[in-house]
Write a protein that holds these residues in place. Sequence first.
Motif, PDB file in Angstrom:
ATOM      1  N   LYS A 567       0.846  -1.194   0.000  1.00 39.00           N
ATOM      2  CA  LYS A 567       0.000   0.000   0.000  1.00 39.00           C
ATOM      3  C   LYS A 567       0.876   1.237   0.000  1.00 39.00           C
ATOM      4  O   LYS A 567       2.076   1.171   0.280  1.00 39.00           O
ATOM      5  CB  LYS A 567      -0.930   0.011   1.218  1.00 39.00           C
ATOM      6  N   VAL A 568       0.290   2.353  -0.314  1.00 41.84           N
ATOM      7  CA  VAL A 568       1.019   3.623  -0.353  1.00 41.84           C
ATOM      8  C   VAL A 568       1.152   4.153   1.062  1.00 41.84           C
ATOM      9  O   VAL A 568       0.155   4.293   1.782  1.00 41.84           O
ATOM     10  CB  VAL A 568       0.292   4.646  -1.249  1.00 41.84           C
ATOM     11  N   GLY A 569       2.403   4.410   1.467  1.00 41.24           N
ATOM     12  CA  GLY A 569       2.651   4.936   2.805  1.00 41.24           C
ATOM     13  C   GLY A 569       2.890   6.420   2.796  1.00 41.24           C
ATOM     14  O   GLY A 569       2.869   7.082   1.740  1.00 41.24           O
ATOM     15  N   THR A 570       3.121   6.987   3.956  1.00 39.40           N
ATOM     16  CA  THR A 570       3.327   8.434   4.075  1.00 39.40           C
ATOM     17  C   THR A 570       4.799   8.831   4.080  1.00 39.40           C
ATOM     18  O   THR A 570       5.105  10.016   4.026  1.00 39.40           O
ATOM     19  CB  THR A 570       2.674   8.940   5.371  1.00 39.40           C
ATOM     20  N   VAL A 571       5.708   7.819   4.153  1.00 39.49           N
ATOM     21  CA  VAL A 571       7.142   8.150   4.167  1.00 39.49           C
ATOM     22  C   VAL A 571       7.607   8.528   2.771  1.00 39.49           C
ATOM     23  O   VAL A 571       8.258   9.556   2.564  1.00 39.49           O
ATOM     24  CB  VAL A 571       7.949   6.960   4.722  1.00 39.49           C
ATOM     25  N   ASP A 572       7.306   7.707   1.782  1.00 41.53           N
ATOM     26  CA  ASP A 572       7.666   7.997   0.392  1.00 41.53           C
ATOM     27  C   ASP A 572       6.496   7.587  -0.501  1.00 41.53           C
ATOM     28  O   ASP A 572       6.531   6.552  -1.172  1.00 41.53           O
ATOM     29  CB  ASP A 572       8.935   7.234   0.009  1.00 41.53           C
ATOM     30  N   PRO A 573       5.424   8.366  -0.542  1.00 43.05           N
ATOM     31  CA  PRO A 573       4.225   7.951  -1.270  1.00 43.05           C
ATOM     32  C   PRO A 573       4.430   7.855  -2.779  1.00 43.05           C
ATOM     33  O   PRO A 573       3.830   7.021  -3.438  1.00 43.05           O
ATOM     34  CB  PRO A 573       3.197   9.026  -0.912  1.00 43.05           C
ATOM     35  N   VAL A 574       5.309   8.706  -3.347  1.00 45.94           N
ATOM     36  CA  VAL A 574       5.501   8.702  -4.799  1.00 45.94           C
ATOM     37  C   VAL A 574       6.124   7.391  -5.254  1.00 45.94           C
ATOM     38  O   VAL A 574       5.660   6.744  -6.203  1.00 45.94           O
ATOM     39  CB  VAL A 574       6.361   9.907  -5.220  1.00 45.94           C
ATOM     40  N   GLU A 596      -5.665   8.212   0.724  1.00 49.30           N
ATOM     41  CA  GLU A 596      -5.544   8.162   2.186  1.00 49.30           C
ATOM     42  C   GLU A 596      -4.200   8.707   2.639  1.00 49.30           C
ATOM     43  O   GLU A 596      -4.108   9.439   3.633  1.00 49.30           O
ATOM     44  CB  GLU A 596      -5.726   6.730   2.673  1.00 49.30           C
ATOM     45  N   ALA A 597      -3.126   8.356   1.914  1.00 51.31           N
ATOM     46  CA  ALA A 597      -1.799   8.858   2.273  1.00 51.31           C
ATOM     47  C   ALA A 597      -1.724  10.371   2.114  1.00 51.31           C
ATOM     48  O   ALA A 597      -1.161  11.081   2.965  1.00 51.31           O
ATOM     49  CB  ALA A 597      -0.741   8.169   1.415  1.00 51.31           C
ATOM     50  N   ILE A 598      -2.296  10.905   1.009  1.00 49.42           N
ATOM     51  CA  ILE A 598      -2.272  12.363   0.796  1.00 49.42           C
ATOM     52  C   ILE A 598      -3.048  13.075   1.897  1.00 49.42           C
ATOM     53  O   ILE A 598      -2.595  14.104   2.439  1.00 49.42           O
ATOM     54  CB  ILE A 598      -2.844  12.692  -0.595  1.00 49.42           C
ATOM     55  N   THR A 611       5.009  19.995   0.789  1.00 51.43           N
ATOM     56  CA  THR A 611       5.771  19.588  -0.401  1.00 51.43           C
ATOM     57  C   THR A 611       5.524  18.130  -0.753  1.00 51.43           C
ATOM     58  O   THR A 611       5.278  17.777  -1.916  1.00 51.43           O
ATOM     59  CB  THR A 611       7.268  19.821  -0.161  1.00 51.43           C
ATOM     60  N   LYS A 612       5.585  17.248   0.242  1.00 53.66           N
ATOM     61  CA  LYS A 612       5.415  15.819  -0.017  1.00 53.66           C
ATOM     62  C   LYS A 612       3.985  15.523  -0.495  1.00 53.66           C
ATOM     63  O   LYS A 612       3.776  14.698  -1.404  1.00 53.66           O
ATOM     64  CB  LYS A 612       5.721  15.025   1.251  1.00 53.66           C
ATOM     65  N   ALA A 613       3.005  16.195   0.093  1.00 56.35           N
ATOM     66  CA  ALA A 613       1.622  15.965  -0.324  1.00 56.35           C
ATOM     67  C   ALA A 613       1.382  16.443  -1.745  1.00 56.35           C
ATOM     68  O   ALA A 613       0.714  15.764  -2.541  1.00 56.35           O
ATOM     69  CB  ALA A 613       0.667  16.667   0.638  1.00 56.35           C
ATOM     70  N   ALA A 619       1.989  13.135  -8.899  1.00 60.92           N
ATOM     71  CA  ALA A 619       2.189  11.796  -9.450  1.00 60.92           C
ATOM     72  C   ALA A 619       0.850  11.094  -9.686  1.00 60.92           C
ATOM     73  O   ALA A 619       0.654  10.411 -10.704  1.00 60.92           O
ATOM     74  CB  ALA A 619       3.069  10.978  -8.506  1.00 60.92           C
ATOM     75  N   PHE A 620      -0.059  11.238  -8.760  1.00 59.31           N
ATOM     76  CA  PHE A 620      -1.388  10.629  -8.889  1.00 59.31           C
ATOM     77  C   PHE A 620      -2.131  11.199 -10.087  1.00 59.31           C
ATOM     78  O   PHE A 620      -2.753  10.478 -10.876  1.00 59.31           O
ATOM     79  CB  PHE A 620      -2.156  10.861  -7.590  1.00 59.31           C
TER      80      PHE A 620
END
Length: 708
Positions: A567-574, A596-598, A611-613, A619-620
Amino acid sequence: MPPKVDQAAIVILDIGRNVSTADEKGKKSFFEQARECVSRVIERKIMSQGKSLIGVMLLGSKKTQNNMAEQCDGAFRHIEFLAELQSPTWKLIRDLPEQPSKSRGDWMDALIVAADHFKNGLGSVKADSKKIILMTNFMSPTCLDENDIEKVLTGFKEEEFELDVIGLDIFEEHLKSEDIQLARKFVEATNGASASFEYAMQYLLYHKKKAVNVRPWNVDLSIGPNIKIPVSTYIRLRDEPPVKTWLKAVKDPVTLTASSREGIMSSRVHINTDNQEVVEADSVIKGYHYGQQIIPFAECDKSLLYESGEKSLNLYGFTNADNINWQSLTGDGLQYVFGRKGDKKAKLAVRCLTECLHELSLVGIVRRVYNRGNAPKMFAIMPVIDTNDYICLSMIPICYKEDIKYMTFPSTNLKRYECSKEQVDAFKDLIKAMDLMKAYDDSYEDTEAFPIAETVSPSVQYILDCIAFRAMNPGKPLPEPRDEIMMLFKRPPMVEKRSKEPLEKIKKLFTLTKVEVKTRDRKKPDQQVGAYVDNQTADIKPDNQINDVDMPSIKLPVTKKDNTVTKVGTVDPVNDFKLLIENGKPLVDISISMTEAIENLVYCNFDGIYTKALSAMKAFREECVKSDPTPYNNWIKIFKLELGDRNKDELMNLITENQLNFILKEENNSSTYENADGDESQLYETDTVPDATELTMNTEMNDFFNDM
């Protein structure tokens, strides 16, 4: 003006030797059944709280105590009044004889005594109906000749008495004795009725509400400035408590009943809490609580109050019937609207309006003010067309915007939740099998189960049963609900039989997994902050090494170093998102964990750096532009609405600057958004929806949606 009652009834209870023995062993005698029936009749009159009088006459008593016996020596013997016409009381039930006597009485003499008491015992009281209830088995024949009987029958017709015979259904063909035929003649001539004890007790199983005369609310239905239709509204259904008012009384310690000499007197005084002195009513100023502060409200401030106006019923407009859902309805009852009685034009106008609403599938919205000083309420008027009975409008209150609470649930419009045709057909079969309109076979009078406005409330019936039991048994514990009340909770037999096979089919087609309720153990210490790593390889090293032999070793969960991402996590979602795409996982499933991660990166952000969000959103969006824009567009629409509720205007501007809004049609033909200017116009429909209220859900509910 003389007092008036709805009904005056005299019960003639035969307690003679002819009713003392049972017809079969192990069954109750006629006297025992008659006593139970009389008790139930009196109890029902008490609980209905209506305006009625009842008297009890004992036929076949040892004593002779009646007005006719005093006038005619040697006649009308063994007839005694246990209670003359009076309001029904619990004492009257307690005074009923426990055992029959060894005497016999003439039932025709008892009818004459009852008629005489109606003539001389009512005094100035006027009764709408006069009823005589005769309970005898006619085993003691009458001694009057035919001429006297005809005179009695003529008197009954003139005085408009009604004779009911309970205990034997005298209209059964096998009952052919002369006395029964004579009783039939009296019942038919007075428009009375006859029933056996079994049928009568079934009728008396449940308590009935007080019978009241229908009083309409008359008003003019205003449509625009010029049209006014005189209408009358009647209450069709209303939720009411079993007992509206309670009278407080002092309990007599000897008899354990309400004292007839002592009562409770209440008085209201105003006390100053500072010095505990009584303040006169003239020196008191009313006030209202506003939070913890009291705002005084003097007489001069009444001019500032909102005035709802005079009594009125104004039509504001019409809307499609689909816009009025059950969630929008409120209130405690339903009303019917008819044209004013005696006004043919008003009836025709209401009929025309009803038929138009029905043909166009519309509902009217009206503002009602019951009378001056009452707050206005909004109602929906809907057509009611019953070809057998009437054509009218039904009126039910609707909610204001602030009274409606919305709960946001995750979307279930996914392929993984689609039902097969076989599953849909299984539920259709179950619905047909559980049709309450065909719940009973031909042995019942009506095949419908739980008809509207006819099915009694089990809770109300049990409360009234408890009141009656406590009145008769002050020191005993309350009983369990009787079988007749518990029957209301059971499924009708034919419904239960028909639904067995569809239920078994549904169990096979749908595999259900038990949801485990996860509860936090407060006795255990909280896990160390930073010990959880989401989909990333990490080596956890404590800053200070603790060399304690007694300290237990704790093994923290660490993910494997094989680059396997679920699943997509919050540490490195891309990177997680790209790996899942490369592994061939469907975009529809990946989009759920990506969004959910975003949202976690945005809502749990305390430093204001997104920035990460934003990178994850970029990417999404790029991936959705290549394949299917629907997941991104559906999510960004709800996401921007939530950002507006949380006042995150800064992030809204960043999304616009980085061109992360909706995927347009020029980028992907599957999109429904045509141009950049239409980006905000597409949100208009969501702007008009009432704000969703954040409601706290328990852990079980959250876990249920997480598992989905």
